[in-house]
Write an enzyme that holds these catalytic residues in place. Structure first.
Site, PDB file in Angstrom:
ATOM      1  CG  HIS A 254      20.841  -6.970  58.187  1.00  0.00           C
ATOM      2  ND1 HIS A 254      20.015  -6.912  59.274  1.00  0.00           N
ATOM      3  CD2 HIS A 254      20.722  -5.765  57.582  1.00  0.00           C
ATOM      4  CE1 HIS A 254      19.436  -5.719  59.332  1.00  0.00           C
ATOM      5  NE2 HIS A 254      19.850  -4.999  58.314  1.00  0.00           N
ATOM      6  CG  HIS A 320      17.786  -1.252  51.635  1.00  0.00           C
ATOM      7  ND1 HIS A 320      17.969  -2.571  51.986  1.00  0.00           N
ATOM      8  CD2 HIS A 320      16.893  -0.743  52.522  1.00  0.00           C
ATOM      9  CE1 HIS A 320      17.205  -2.858  53.038  1.00  0.00           C
ATOM     10  NE2 HIS A 320      16.541  -1.772  53.387  1.00  0.00           N
TER      11      HIS A 320
END
Lengths: 426, 426
Positions: A254, A320
């Protein structure tokens, strides 16, 4: 990837980009300009920053229809299925107003009302982010927000990407503003001649978008200012190192600031995952970004016991969390802090990023200690309902007046007494 | 009180106190000092600001017990009844975790977890505010927050008022810090040797408390920064002007900046209420404060129709709304924005401030458009649960990988492919 023996000192803390003085100055200039000059400022700034001369500020119906020509059937089918799954999940979050009625005639309750309007910001640039649109628009729609305005920066020709347009069209978003950056946030917050002001603005963006959201916060509601993305994978000796490595890398790609962390009770799985990461990393298109992330913010912690490992996860409070252990569901009760929890070997994070149904807008940087995924509640507000009957009022009047006087608020007590006296007299 | 013909231009907007540069500087100095010096700073600052030399920072059990000697039976009974009512209402707000199970083995859900800890600030000064304690502590307790730390500034002898202590004791609050101001907020946010850091800080306070809460926001969660209090009373020609006047004054006595507004369809009731306000005002102990509030921020708006009146209420989005009309419950659906709605002539605002059950911590200054009363949700957070079975994974794998590639995130797609390939091979 460093392998570290677990101690008490685990943390995902990173320096979050808070903007330079010059960036803040730019944002304040943009905000002032848009508030003063309205649509004209939006056109000028879009020309300046995006190189686009806009004919109209909003996407036309023809543009929406034409966008479908550029999407293949397989993609459209995948997007539609994702939308369906995300809707189904968010409908379960929906809450109803309630009221309790009492024999004495009193009614107390909680009214749930959707926000009148919401603005959703969708970043532009080279990539298109259909999932951002779904994850922000769907909870607002499920909440029954009447007016949803999407905003996204156009390319130099003044167009939005077909994927963005088709996703918006599939969702039924009718108002799509072709403006990005701090200028879009200002227009959504305060309105212009053609852009209505909204009650809440959500969606990710670059530092200018983040600074603008902070600046308008209070005048409108905003969602969180998201930090870099994070994953923690919790494993024992049953985890497949290939899977774990792939999942860690999917986070690392990312952003150089993204954090991919493994916490495991198995030194062997730690070593094997480290090797797998090196192997898979070399073949990734975004390997420069992922390498930087792994080097600077990646770590594999080896814990003595599963209890220690779980405690480390709770300290990390990750955005997460994947649990890939022999009996992963059994750990759910002991996980106190995580934005989203992915359980078992067949729940890699991308399943949740795009498809399963839960929202991918999640609390970062340890704020899972006190924050939640974006959800339907975020697009509603509550109002308390208090309806006292005369009978109930007469019973409670003296108690209420007593507490008011205890707090030194005589006029409060008199608002009670004046009714009590009148009713006593009757 | 001015009587004004209703136009579209209604607003509760006031300049909210945002702090002077020198106040901000003081707060930052205090925050730095407490973070560096811990308990020693708390003692020094309490000596400096409250004139108290503290033996111990926390209230002792003996202090709690002795406080009961200073409370009469009637007061204790009223406090206990209020606590019971507030608990009963907030228990109704409680939400459970849920999970959905699917035939293919997938489970999706939402886990509700209480915050680990919360700090509740209770202002000191001449008055004692038992209702502040109840309204902040009870939702945290109902949410099952394990550690609740209350903080309140002591008097010069280092004591808290008996009412504050008894209320805390009745609620079962075990940790009561005798420190106020920005120093208390800092201790709660970052911890000291004896004060544990908490996840969220709630409760009202002066400008130094508000500035400190803003400064620590992000490192911990906070509730809203409350503006001056507000009431709007919506009436037709059936309202009793004595009641309405008393209710408006009960708001006006809070603060010179408080706002008391009436919206009515009856010019006659407007006139009579205006006269009643003058009459009742002259007899109030806090008449200076209430007069200033009425003069500067009070208004009676006369509307042509009830529909216009309701629309004005929605524009005002008041903290407190009283509806005193012939058929008040029928208007509930059309009220979109209000913190708390008091229905009928026997529901004056003090009933809700102290006793009925709903929370009195409410959104001010128009933020009822997008904010809610303090509630149990504010002391919990959600985590999404995603547990895919192999069967469900294999079915969805291609769709997920397709969307990942659409967004240009190849490592996301590979985290899917690596599992798919392995399973296809089996």
């Amino acid at each position: 990837m460093k392998i570290i023996k677990l101690t008490n000192e685990v943390s995902l803390a990173r320096d979050i980009e808070t903007g330079t003085e010059s960036q803040k100055e730019s944002v304040h200039t943009i905000i002032r300009k848009v508030r003063e000059e309205g649509d004209r400022a939006l056109r000028d700034l879009t020309k300046q920053f995006d190189g686009a001369v806009l004919d109209r500020l909003f996407v036309s119906e023809a543009e929406l229809e034409n966008a479908y020509d550029h999407i293949d059937e397989t993609t459209l089918k995948a997007l539609r299925k994702a939308i369906e799954n995300i809707r189904t999940f968010h409908y379960k979050q929906k809450r109803e107003s309630w009221i309790t009625t009492h024999h004495d005639g009193t009614m107390l309750g909680q009214k749930i009302t959707p926000l009148d309007s919401a603005g959703v910001y969708v970043p532009g640039g080279k990539a298109a982010y259909p999932s951002t649109i779904m994850m922000n628009v769907i909870p607002a729609q499920v909440a029954e927000v009447e007016k949803i305005i999407m905003a996204s920066p156009p390319d130099q020709e003044g167009n939005l990407s077909p994927v963005v347009l088709v996703t918006a069209a599939e969702l039924g978003v009718e108002h799509i503003l072709k403006v990005g950056g701090a200028q879009a946030i200002t227009a959504l917050a305060y309105g212009t001649e053609t852009v209505p002001a909204v009650d809440k603005i959500t969606g990710p963006g670059n530092i200018f978008v983040a600074l603008a959201k902070q600046a308008v916060f209070g005048d409108v509601a905003i969602d969180m200012i998201a930090g870099p993305s994070e994953i923690v994978v919790l494993t024992d000796d049953t985890a497949n190192p290939e899977y774990v490595a792939a999942d860690l890398l999917s986070q690392a790609e990312h952003d150089e600031m993204a954090s991919a962390v493994m916490v495991t009770t198995s030194a062997e799985i730690a070593e094997r995952t480290k090797l797998e990461i090196e192997k898979q990393l070399s073949r990734l298109p975004r390997k420069e970004i992922a390498s930087a992330s792994i080097a600077d913010y990646g770590a594999i912690y080896v814990a003595e016991t599963m209890q220690d490992a779980v405690e480390a996860v709770n300290k990390l409070a990750p955005e997460h969390l994947e649990i890939i252990t022999k009996n992963p569901h059994s750990l759910l009760g002991s996980i106190r802090h995580a934005g989203a929890i992915f359980i078992g070997p067949y729940s890699p994070e991308p399943i949740g990023d795009y498809f399963a149904g839960p929202n991918h807008v999640l609390p970062t940087n340890g704020t899972a200690r006190f924050s939640s995924p974006l959800n339907v509640d975020d697009f509603t507000k509550k109002s308390s309902i208090i309806s006292y009957s005369k009978e109930a009022f007469m019973r409670d009047a003296n108690d209420v007046a007593a507490i008011a006087r205890l707090e030194g608020l005589e006029a409060h007590a008199r608002a009670i007494d004046i009714r009590k006296k009148k009713s006593d007299d009757e």
